[in-house]
Design an enzyme around this catalytic site. Structure first.
Site, short mmCIF file in Angstrom:
data_model
loop_
_atom_site.label_atom_id
_atom_site.label_comp_id
_atom_site.label_asym_id
_atom_site.label_seq_id
_atom_site.Cartn_x
_atom_site.Cartn_y
_atom_site.Cartn_z
N SER A 567 -46.13 34.59 55.47
CA SER A 567 -47.01 35.73 55.74
C SER A 567 -48.12 35.80 54.69
O SER A 567 -47.95 35.34 53.55
CB SER A 567 -46.21 37.04 55.71
OG SER A 567 -47.06 38.17 55.73
N TYR A 580 -40.27 43.44 52.22
CA TYR A 580 -40.82 42.41 53.10
C TYR A 580 -41.67 41.41 52.31
O TYR A 580 -41.51 40.19 52.44
CB TYR A 580 -41.66 43.08 54.19
CG TYR A 580 -42.31 42.11 55.16
CD1 TYR A 580 -41.59 41.56 56.21
CD2 TYR A 580 -43.66 41.76 55.03
CE1 TYR A 580 -42.18 40.69 57.10
CE2 TYR A 580 -44.27 40.89 55.92
CZ TYR A 580 -43.52 40.35 56.96
OH TYR A 580 -44.11 39.49 57.85
#
Length: 688
Positions: A567, A580
């Site tokens: 990501s 996250y």
């Protein structure tokens, strides 16, 4: 002999009847093998130029399968032209030239290319002809006393035709025997199969089945009970058998891909296991197959492991390497013994079939369907050997004749006409989180590029839905993709998922660590459970998948790719995102660590850093999207546009864009340890 009917020049007057017969015969494996044999019908059609009648023949063309034959798979030829070729036939030494002459006999536009068996159908004085490869018929055709057996079983209803390679001369031979034996309904082709004829489609089909069933009944009534001899190897129990198969398959696949990468298929049906348990299997396997359709797929003979079924694994692996090296030497010698200056070059010296007593059969091909069909053909060969040994002695065609078939210029021409392999042909991909979003899009893209895909997801139903979609697109219901259920946080489930992938395709070449989730909370609101869940799925899950698949990649010895869907957040620090972002940073560094470790094995490890993939995303649909929209103060249904407007390219990122990035990484053969942003340009996430 023709049927006088009217109809357009482009459609067989009895086309429906012919296709119905083809489907009935081809759908039963007792009658013929996959893509084996052909059927024909003669009739009178209209000449589009003169408007007059013209005698035509409709026959299954080159390639295709009787069980699924369509009108497009038929070749339509003028009988006057086809039969006139007998007057210019230059003799058996030049009979291959006649195949090109068939093109001048074609009627109308379109249709399939005529096959080598066209002469057999056209020269026979019968309205309907079937040529088939039934196991029972080939058992008689390969029996040492085949001519005497044929007479004993059928009397004067079926005649024996000595072995001759398929071609124009064989058509002339059968036509002459038919004329000399008016009571005959068909013939047994030595070493090859059967042919039957009739005045109507129904009669022809009935006669084909009569020959096949009569041979079956004779073998059953008169054959020895144990034609393969006494049991010398016990079959491993199913669980142990599959465990051993999964342990052996990657290394065997790597060996059988020495010349060209192959996909594998595993078979442990009762007939295979029984054959491999018996004393005569080494002798019979060494004799090889006989029917041309068989050894074109299975090669002249299989590789047979001679270790005990329960021998130590390391001992078996060593022995397999020795046997494979010997096989390659023997195959090269076989080629040299028979090759002529104008022979096609040797295509490769690796076996297509590997037999492991107590475990089963491993078959290989350029794709899953080819590998599966090769295995099916060897099962046909086992049935043939059983029948021949039961009533006589199995005696396939001579080695020199096998070579003439395997390295036939007409077969080589077929290979040259095949489409160029897709970029990921013969690659096996495993995609976690493949049931939705980025994972599903990646599975679709990899399958479209030729890969076999293992779709792994915690939601088995979602994975099965994607697998079914890929099967429909590929027109390969059993060969394009498989679905496996896995919770990537479970070591046991990851091991089982990888085991299923290996048993399905022989190994793994491309691994996509995509499974993920996100909970968007501030530091003070993030619980230990939130932290553990995200690290378990993404950091631990990626580690487990990479570790288990790395074992397979190293065993295969063919290199490969491990790709992490990380990501933008692995390098960019944003608010309310600590768990996250940290988990994604863990994944990002795994890429670097594993690239450094696995490079010596030819395994590339890279990552994709997406951002703002809203549409189709399971993560965004599960609450992450609503939270992010609240953080940024935009409506949730405008979140994709919001992300796009903050990028340099002002374009929304879709799951398909990430999938494109995965595919492109597989093509960067000299790149490892890197991350590619797929975020439309987020300056804060530029890699430095």
């Amino acid at each position: 002999m023709t049927e006088h009917v009217t109809g357009s020049p482009g459609h067989a007057p009895g086309e429906g009847e012919l296709l119905e017969r083809a489907h009935a015969l081809g759908s039963d494996p007792r009658n013929t093998n996959y893509a084996g044999g052909n059927v024909s019908a003669k009739g009178v059609g209209r000449d589009p130029v003169t408007g007059g009648d013209v005698e035509l023949m409709w026959v299954k063309g080159s390639g295709g399968d009787l069980g699924t034959l369509t009108a497009a798979g038929l070749a339509v030829l003028r009988l006057d032209r086809l039969r006139a070729l007998a007057g210019v036939y230059p003799g058996v030494e030049r009979e291959d030239e006649m195949v090109a002459a068939f093109d001048y006999c074609l009627h109308g536009k379109g249709g399939a290319a005529p096959s080598i068996d066209t002469a057999m159908h056209g020269l026979l004085d019968a309205a309907h002809v079937d040529h088939l490869h039934p196991d029972s018929g080939i058992a008689i055709a390969t029996a040492a006393d085949g001519p005497a057996l044929t007479e004993r079983i059928f009397g004067d209803r079926v005649v024996w035709v000595p072995w001759r390679r398929p071609g124009f001369q064989l058509g002339l031979d059968i036509a002459a025997l038919r004329a000399a034996n008016p009571r005959a309904i068909g013939c047994v082709l030595g070493g090859h199969g059967i042919t039957a004829w009739g005045s109507t489609s129904a009669e022809c089909q009935a006669r084909s089945l009569e020959i096949i069933r009569t041979a079956e009944q004779y073998i059953s009534a008169h054959g020895r009970q144990d034609p393969f001899g006494p049991v010398i190897h016990r079959q491993l129990p199913e669980i142990s058998r599959h465990d051993r198969a999964a342990e052996l398959f990657p290394m065997i696949r790597g060996l059988c891909s020495t010349d060209t990468r192959q996909v594998g298929h595993y078979t442990d049906t009762p007939e295979v296991l029984d054959f491999l348990s018996r004393a005569e299997h080494p002798r019979l396997a060494a004799l090889g197959t006989s029917c041309p359709d068989h050894f074109l797929r299975t090669k002249i003979a299989p590789l047979v492991l001679d270790s005990a079924p329960d021998a130590p694994l390391e001992e078996v692996l060593v022995r397999l390497r020795e046997l494979h090296a010997a096989y390659r030497v023997d195959y090269a010698a076989y080629y040299q013994r028979h090759a002529r200056p104008d022979s096609p070059p040797m295509r490769g010296a690796d076996p297509a079939i590997v037999l492991v007593p107590g475990v089963g059969m491993f078959s290989f091909g350029r794709d899953k369907q080819t590998a599966r069909v090769a295995g099916e053909f060897y099962v046909n060969a086992i049935n043939v050997m059983r029948g021949a040994e039961a009533v006589s002695r199995y005696e396939p065609i001579p080695e020199a004749e096998k070579f003439r078939i395997e390295y036939w210029e007409l077969e080589e021409a077929k290979l040259r006409r095949m489409p160029k392999p897709a970029p990921l042909a013969a690659r096996v991909a495993l995609v976690t989180g493949g049931g939705s979003g980025i994972g599903a899009a990646t599975a679709r893209r990899l399958a479209a590029e030729g890969a076999c895909v293992v779709i792994a997801d915690r939601d088995l139903g979602a994975a099965e839905k994607v697998a079914a979609e890929l099967a429909v697109k590929a027109l390969k219901p059993h060969d394009a993709a498989v679905a496996v259920q896995v919770d990537v946080t479970s070591e046991e489930q990851v091991q089982e998922a990888v085991r299923q992938a290996v048993l399905a395709f022989g190994g793994v070449d491309l691994v996509v660590n995509n499974a993920g989730l996100s909970l968007s909370r501030s530091l003070l609101e993030t619980s230990v459970a939130d932290w553990d869940l995200q690290h378990d799925v993404m950091a631990r899950g990626s580690f487990l998948i990479s570790r288990e698949t790395a074992r397979i990649l190293m065993a295969q010895g063919m290199g490969g790719d491990i790709i992490y869907i990380s990501s933008k957040n692995s390098v960019f620090a944003g608010p309310n995102n600590v768990a996250y972002g940290a988990a994604k940073a863990d994944q990002a560094h795994q890429v670097r660590l594993l690239a450094a470790e696995l490079g010596e094995h030819g395994v590339r490890v890279n990552g994709i850093n997406p951002d703002g993939v809203v549409r189709g995303s399971g993560i965004f649909a599960s609450g992450w999207g609503a939270n992010r929209a609240a953080v940024y103060g935009v409506p949730e249904d405008r979140l994709g546009d919001f992300y796009a407007q903050r990028t340099l390219l002002k374009r929304e990122v879709l799951p398909e864009d990430v999938a494109n990035g995965v595919f492109e990484l597989t093509r960067l053969t000299h790149t490892t340890g890197t991350h590619i942003p797929v975020d439309s340009g987020v300056t804060a996430a530029f890699l430095r």
